[in-house]
Motif scaffolding. Sequence first.
Motif, PDB file in Angstrom:
ATOM      1  N   ALA A 107       0.647  -1.206   0.160  1.00  0.00           N
ATOM      2  CA  ALA A 107      -0.185  -0.038   0.161  1.00  0.00           C
ATOM      3  C   ALA A 107       0.854   1.160  -0.087  1.00  0.00           C
ATOM      4  CB  ALA A 107      -0.951  -0.174   1.207  1.00  0.00           C
ATOM      5  N   LEU A 123       1.466   4.768   1.222  1.00  0.00           N
ATOM      6  CA  LEU A 123       1.055   5.726   1.947  1.00  0.00           C
ATOM      7  C   LEU A 123       1.430   7.062   1.947  1.00  0.00           C
ATOM      8  CD1 LEU A 123       1.159   3.969   5.500  1.00  0.00           C
ATOM      9  CD2 LEU A 123      -0.990   4.765   4.525  1.00  0.00           C
ATOM     10  N   HIS A 141      -9.839  13.820   3.849  1.00  0.00           N
ATOM     11  CA  HIS A 141      -9.006  12.619   3.764  1.00  0.00           C
ATOM     12  C   HIS A 141      -7.866  12.923   4.832  1.00  0.00           C
ATOM     13  CE1 HIS A 141      -8.654   8.701   2.822  1.00  0.00           C
ATOM     14  NE2 HIS A 141      -7.576   8.746   1.940  1.00  0.00           N
ATOM     15  N   ALA A 163      -2.635   8.573   5.007  1.00  0.00           N
ATOM     16  CA  ALA A 163      -3.626   7.698   4.354  1.00  0.00           C
ATOM     17  C   ALA A 163      -3.402   7.074   2.934  1.00  0.00           C
ATOM     18  CB  ALA A 163      -4.813   8.749   4.133  1.00  0.00           C
ATOM     19  N   VAL A 164      -4.047   6.171   2.657  1.00  0.00           N
ATOM     20  CA  VAL A 164      -3.883   5.746   1.108  1.00  0.00           C
ATOM     21  C   VAL A 164      -4.802   6.294   0.275  1.00  0.00           C
ATOM     22  CG1 VAL A 164      -4.157   3.579  -0.348  1.00  0.00           C
ATOM     23  CG2 VAL A 164      -3.230   3.439   2.001  1.00  0.00           C
ATOM     24  N   HIS A 213     -11.854   6.606   4.042  1.00  0.00           N
ATOM     25  CA  HIS A 213     -11.870   5.400   3.422  1.00  0.00           C
ATOM     26  C   HIS A 213     -10.535   4.905   2.722  1.00  0.00           C
ATOM     27  CE1 HIS A 213     -16.327   5.198   4.580  1.00  0.00           C
ATOM     28  NE2 HIS A 213     -16.093   6.520   3.686  1.00  0.00           N
ATOM     29  N   GLN A 214      -9.975   3.826   2.873  1.00  0.00           N
ATOM     30  CA  GLN A 214      -8.931   3.725   2.213  1.00  0.00           C
ATOM     31  C   GLN A 214      -8.900   3.563   0.524  1.00  0.00           C
ATOM     32  OE1 GLN A 214      -7.172  -0.457   2.533  1.00  0.00           O
ATOM     33  NE2 GLN A 214      -6.642  -0.211   0.135  1.00  0.00           N
ATOM     34  N   ALA A 239      -8.430  -3.718  -1.130  1.00  0.00           N
ATOM     35  CA  ALA A 239      -9.509  -2.874  -0.295  1.00  0.00           C
ATOM     36  C   ALA A 239     -10.803  -3.459  -0.070  1.00  0.00           C
ATOM     37  CB  ALA A 239      -9.570  -1.612  -1.187  1.00  0.00           C
TER      38      ALA A 239
END
Length: 336
Positions: A11, A13, A62, A66-67, A102-103, A110
């Motif tokens: 992922a 980030l 956001h 985070a992603v 939310h990712q 996901a």
Amino acid sequence: MSIMPSATMRALLLPAPDSPFAMHHLPTPVPAPGEVLVRIHASGVNPLDTKIRAGAAAHARHALPAVLGMDLAGTVQAVGPGVTDFQPGDAVYGFTGGIGGHQGSLADYAAVDARLLAPKPAALSMREAAALPLVFITAWEGLVDRAQVRPGHKVLVHGGAGGVGHVAIQLARARGATVWATGNAAQADTIRALGATPIDHEATDVDTYLAEHTAGQGFDVVCDTVGGAALDASFRAVRRYTGHVVSSLGWGTHALAPLSFRGASYSGVFTLLPLLTGEHRAHHGEILREATALADAGLLKPRMDPLRFTLESAEQAHARVTSGQAQGKVVVDVLP
């Protein structure tokens, strides 16, 4: 039933605004009730993704780290309790995260709200499908939900060569409308190839193109995907009484007098609301099912940038969008 995913996933980030992406290995999420675990094949890059990264999109809310990545296309790996519309192995796409905590889709997997997904069009590749969700939903909410575009309508799309604009042209034409679209001289061939009549907004003023294309009467629907001066022009270009202006960028300070003097209507479109509020999420899935039907009927196809990017080169994908040099939608290939 499920297709066993790996215990961890790659992922990207974003630790802080305007910082480089950092590759991490995180636990693969487990789908909660109503969710689907998607093995992500491709992640669409929208201008809003780059604004979130720059810390210039407070409305997307956001919190970092985070992603990022709002759009995805991939394959269902597992379904959570209560999900009946999808099963492992299904190819799906959707606007599913990257805002509101939310990712996002710059990751291998996901877990997303199943209501936001739709079956991927068979006629499109995973990359093409990942390019569509946000822009198509935005175009549909404006042209169909708000303005109810139909046969016989004359539609003007501001920014016809852009992400939302090029989809809006195709959607309006699929619903039987005749379409014109603004752009610069270099974009005329692209707009024409999409089936719209190009208008060079740098060389032609509103009164001139109204006289040439509508005998001065105005357009039934004006779809603004640009904002600012284009929205002001929209208020002058719409048909008296029955005309409808829709805009996905109506955030500035604008004089409503030109619209009021024409007795016309205005609607704003804020596509992020279902993800931010949890309300009306099923409608996004419904809209994408309409996109699937149009794509499989040969009436909808995203214009793709020719350059390819991976998770490792996602920063270059963002740079391609912010540079203004992209020749269509930019997509990151996630599946190695």
